[in-house]
Write an enzyme that holds these catalytic residues in place. Sequence first.
Site: not given
Ligand code: 13P
Ligand code: G3H
Ligand code: ZN
Length: 344
Positions: A83, A187, A217-218, A260, A263
Amino acid sequence: MPLVPMKQILDNAIEKNYGVGAFNINNMEQTLAIMSAADRTESPVILQASRGARKYAGSVMIYGLVQAAMKLYPNVVVSLHLDHGNIPASCKEAMDDGWTSVMMDGSLDESGKIPTDYDTNLRVTAEVVQEGHARGITVEGELGTLGGVEDGHGSDQVILTDPVQAAEFAEITQVDALALGFGTSHGAFKFKAAPELRYDIVEAVNKANPKLALVSHGSSSVPPDLVAIVNKYGGSMPGASGVPVDQIVNSIDYGVRKINIDTDLRIAATGAIRTIFSEKPQEFDVRKYLEPAMEAMSQVVEDRMVSFRTAGKASGIGTPITLEAMAASYKTDGAFPDFDRIKG
Ligand code: 13P
Ligand code: G3H
Ligand code: ZN
């Protein structure tokens, strides 16, 4: 069953119109929580580890955890993905370590904080595709940026993806999957007002290239009931908010295939651990609070697998495609970057 290239899972999701959760792992509890949910719901799954996770547990440990979980759940179709790789070298490291998919996040610079220009993004992404496809490894890129910062990764600047540029980016780099800026955010504190996802962006990119797997993502929904547990037992997450699950499900209908989520599992685990710490202050056996944490995470994953229509899809994926066979097919298809169209 061996690890499969992520493309095998995403191609099936494109064909059958569903979304696949890509859940972040850092430890045994998260790995087992996700794999057991995939097993219960007969879902294919993407396990992903960030550079932070690779630093925390070590690449060898993460790879070993996944291999062990695959022995416990031999029917689960799983891909292991890097990731937010920040430079081609970090992607190459993951490829050497046995990961079957990598993300080159060329939308941000090496620090993971500052947006790059288009040509730089093209250049670094193409470099990773060249190497990845020769080895049969799936490559995800990103065009546009998300809001929100997680563990130092992410810019405060939101840049929505230009669909015309996205079509060109995919054509030049030959990425298998493309993360879009369309209103999601990393986040637990995603939005000050109600989220407004730009489905029109997803739809336009999908229309131009229906074979490209689009990535959201997110995508955590930051469930209010789970945040309430954290806050009830001594936590403090005022103003936490996410993307409601039904909005993510809508995005699947416009062409999102990889979703993804990190959080939501963090919040579920924290709430479960805080509950035990508060209700049983005498408890100090780690299993007594990590087991409920695992169950809470696994329930979130199961719920998402059902909502994203991933449940029941494992059996339709077929025999695992080896990296060698995938490399041969990239060769036949000429799925390599067009460096002549990249400046600099
Ligand atoms: P969240 O913070 O919404 O869980 O997204 C995670 C993410 O995009 C990891 O790449
Ligand atoms: O987008 C990022 C992921 O949620 C991973 O988070 O870098 O804190 O492991 P991290
Ligand atoms: Zn991400």
